[in-house]
Design a protein around this motif. Sequence first.
Motif, short mmCIF file in Angstrom:
data_model
loop_
_atom_site.label_atom_id
_atom_site.label_comp_id
_atom_site.label_asym_id
_atom_site.label_seq_id
_atom_site.Cartn_x
_atom_site.Cartn_y
_atom_site.Cartn_z
N GLY A 167 43.58 12.70 49.19
CA GLY A 167 44.90 12.34 49.73
C GLY A 167 46.00 13.35 49.44
N ARG A 168 45.71 14.63 49.62
CA ARG A 168 46.71 15.66 49.29
C ARG A 168 47.98 15.52 50.11
N SER A 205 30.77 14.22 52.38
CA SER A 205 30.79 12.80 51.96
C SER A 205 29.98 11.94 52.91
#
Length: 229
Positions: free
Chosen positions: A14-15, A85
Amino acid sequence: MPGIWAVIVAAGRGRRFGSPFPKQYTLLGQESILSLTLNKFSRHRLIDGILVVVHPEDIELFHQSCPDFSASVRLATGGDTRQESVFNGLKALEQDPPSSVLIHDAARPFIKADVITRLIEKAASGEASIAATPVVDSLKFSTGMIIEKNVNRDGLWQAQTPQAFPYEMILSAHRQASDRNDFTDDAAVAEYAGHPISLVESGRENIKITTPDDLILAKNMIKQTDTNG
Ligand code: CTP
Ligand code: MG
């Protein structure tokens, strides 16, 4: 296990959102974003199982923020990119493979049940398909801050998730794509492997919570559903 599984990718950091912990664990009303997303799939009558891809440092956070799902979902470990992922999640199902999978972003808690149903119908007939919404804004191309070109939006769609595939199709597509690491969604992976992909029209409410502004919008959307049922 044959059946239809949801693979929820929740291992991002979540940058762009910029909170001290990953955005999917943020509360939206009473529940975390991830818990709201998981509810959409666990309540759907055609979904047989849920696998959540979690960052190795977030396991405790997952159990704290999704207590209703602690015992009922399978977990897999995330990778450095979304593509990795998803691949990890798919490989975790290999022992007892489902017939189809719906791959979905944890950060999209507003997915509607009827879109899930239509995607499942496509996957069950052997097709790849994705939730998408037609582009509504005018589009401009620029590499700096000066418009270089108007872009005709006719025929352009914004890809969302879920993206649904027969399991073996998307697993082998990810194997083929694993020498590259730049695919931002699974439709791009499937296209790389040569599969045709259909669009299932979804609404603009199926936002991906990406920035702090999106959280404000999402909080207002949750209030609306609370008031209107
Ligand atoms: N995701 C993931 N593993 C990664 C990167 C992303 O599982 N290595 C997941 C995110 O948790 C999210 C979805 O993929 O549910 C879509 O990604 P995005 O909105 O880009 O989330 P983040 O990568 O966390 O955010 P940012 O790109 O701003 O860092
Ligand atoms: Mg990202």
